[in-house]
Write a protein that holds these residues in place. Structure first.
Motif, PDB file in Angstrom:
ATOM      1  N   ILE A 241      -3.174 -44.028   0.674  1.00  0.00           N
ATOM      2  CA  ILE A 241      -2.068 -43.628   1.553  1.00  0.00           C
ATOM      3  C   ILE A 241      -0.928 -43.054   0.717  1.00  0.00           C
ATOM      4  N   LEU A 242      -0.690 -43.645  -0.465  1.00  0.00           N
ATOM      5  CA  LEU A 242       0.367 -43.155  -1.340  1.00  0.00           C
ATOM      6  C   LEU A 242       0.053 -41.743  -1.829  1.00  0.00           C
ATOM      7  N   VAL A 243      -1.203 -41.482  -2.169  1.00  0.00           N
ATOM      8  CA  VAL A 243      -1.596 -40.129  -2.580  1.00  0.00           C
ATOM      9  C   VAL A 243      -1.370 -39.140  -1.441  1.00  0.00           C
ATOM     10  N   ALA A 244      -1.746 -39.528  -0.223  1.00  0.00           N
ATOM     11  CA  ALA A 244      -1.533 -38.647   0.929  1.00  0.00           C
ATOM     12  C   ALA A 244      -0.055 -38.354   1.125  1.00  0.00           C
ATOM     13  N   ALA A 245       0.790 -39.372   0.941  1.00  0.00           N
ATOM     14  CA  ALA A 245       2.241 -39.163   1.082  1.00  0.00           C
ATOM     15  C   ALA A 245       2.769 -38.228  -0.001  1.00  0.00           C
ATOM     16  N   GLN A 246       2.294 -38.402  -1.226  1.00  0.00           N
ATOM     17  CA  GLN A 246       2.746 -37.540  -2.323  1.00  0.00           C
ATOM     18  C   GLN A 246       2.354 -36.080  -2.090  1.00  0.00           C
TER      19      GLN A 246
END
Length: 452
Positions: free
Chosen positions: A88-93
């Motif tokens: 999810i953090l990668v998607a947000a970045q």
């Protein structure tokens, strides 16, 4: 028995909690803030000189973006309880980078507002996800890890801001576009680095030591947890130091004191230097939940000292005003550092392990709300005059004392069992909080009760 924090070997005191993935996420924090520092200082100028927007249009654009961004933390927290936090953090970045890159495709005002708003959603979400990752990967050493991460982020921000200042001396359209693209590139780099991190284990249980309600029979939700909502509400006011330092000090120096105008940027430099120098050393004063609660008293004292010093700065000549402003800056920075430590620990300790993401997402609303409310409150204080600052400081003291009482330990003992355990519950005193730890790194009973 493990050594106490003051007796830890020097090598262990230098070690970064969380192992390889903890160190990798520190690199992510630095690169992220370098890119953010490059772009943030140039964003308003880009919209004015490159996109040819008026000052009022830029204000509306940023305001609307901030409103949509408020939804980011609770959405990210809820998703993190159901899906791997690293993914999810990668998607947000990547979402932050895509929205920023889209700004280069148009000068149409409506589209610029849309892209900016869409970018603020993953931007606010990523801060909660990063906090959640740190809490899980560092386990019982989360306070030290958060302090190291915050120090690293401030270093990255300073480097990025210096780079932006150098690029802005050119002042061409290409220079603004280079800064934007550099920030986009930083998102791509940290996305790749985050993908290389292993997914940290979510805690199977949390004992807050603050008399939390018994484990619910249904999924815990922060929206029905009145104490956590009240805690988050008080946090909105305690995060005002951000607006006071970034908005209040420059306006106050210019409009109400005889201090030189050049002192305004030096206040922010002083703030960054103090955070870098003191954040990690002061983290030992928040190594437990009870210690984090006790920090609220000096936080209130620092807020009141800063308010009184700002009021005094309006009553003297240039030298006196400069000294008073610098004293106020030191006081508000100390309040910021100590509150960040207390807030970090209490926001996690009050959250049940099975809904940690959702709770931290709601807590993230406090900073988002402050970014909208804070500039208004600070603007009113500047317009009212010197008397407003001690009054504002007193309200911050009241918020600290109210929160101190809100999170006080309960007299009742709470039986706690590990998730899925068939054994008998073990009663624990509220004065003996157990910090969450990753199941992949089991600890002995003696280690759980000792302090890192």
């Amino acid at each position: 028995m493990e050594p106490t924090p003051s007796r830890l070997p020097f090598v262990r005191r230098l070690a970064v909690p969380g192992g390889r993935d903890g160190r990798r996420m520190l690199v992510v924090a630095v690169i992220d803030k370098v890119g953010t520092g490059l772009w943030t200082g140039a964003a308003a100028l880009y919209f004015h000189y490159v996109a040819h927007l008026s000052i009022s249009q830029i204000g509306v654009l940023m305001g609307l973006s901030g409103i949509l961004g408020i939804a980011g933390p609770p959405l990210a927290g809820r998703l993190a309880d159901r899906f791997p936090v690293t993914r999810i953090l990668v998607a947000a970045q990547l979402g932050r980078g895509a929205a920023l890159l889209a700004l280069l495709t148009t000068n149409d005002y409506v589209l610029l507002v849309l892209f900016s708003a869409l970018g603020s959603l993953p931007d606010r979400a990523s801060s909660v996800l990063t906090k959640l990752f740190a809490a899980r990967v560092a386990g019982p050493h989360r306070i030290r890890y958060q302090s190291i991460q915050r120090t690293a982020a401030n270093i990255g921000w300073a480097v990025g801001a210096a780079g932006a200042a150098a690029a802005l001396t050119v002042g061409t359209t290409a220079s603004y576009q280079v800064l934007l693209l550099a920030n986009v590139a930083s998102y791509l780099v940290i996305g790749v680095l985050t993908l290389r991190c292993a997914e940290p284990s979510a805690p199977s249980r949390i004992v807050t030591g603050l008399g939390a309600s018994p484990a619910p029979t249904e999924a815990a939700t922060p929206w029905r947890d009145r104490r956590y909502l009240a805690f988050t509400g008080s946090e909105i006011w305690l995060f005002l130091d951000d607006s006071i330092l970034q908005v209040g000090f420059p306006l106050w120096i210019v409009h109400a004191t005889d201090a030189p105008v050049g002192l305004a940027p030096l206040v922010l430099v002083l703030n960054s230097v103090l955070v870098i120098a003191l954040q990690v050393p002061l983290s030992r004063f928040a190594s437990t939940t009870a210690a984090a609660r006790r920090l609220l008293v000096p936080v209130g004292a620092a807020f009141l000292t800063g308010g009184v010093a700002l009021a005094a700065s309006a009553g003297g000549g240039p030298w006196f005003a400069t000294a008073a402003v610098l004293l106020a800056a030191v006081a508000f920075t100390l309040a910021e550092i100590l509150h960040s430590l207390s807030s970090w620990e209490l926001s996690i300790a009050l959250a049940p392990g099975e809904a940690q993401g959702a709770y931290l997402g709601v807590h993230g609303l406090a900073q988002s709300a402050q970014r909208s409310l804070g500039p208004v409150v600070v603007g009113v204080a500047v317009s009212v005059g010197p008397f407003a600052w001690p009054v504002l400081g007193a309200t911050l003291v009241a918020a600290c004392l109210a929160q101190h009482r809100l999170v006080r330990p309960s007299d009742a003992r709470r039986p706690v069992t590990a998730a899925g355990s068939t054994g008998a519950a073990k009663a624990l005193s509220p004065a003996e909080p157990v910090r969450p730890h990753a199941p992949s790194q089991p600890e002995s009973n003696a280690q759980r009760s000792s302090r890192p």
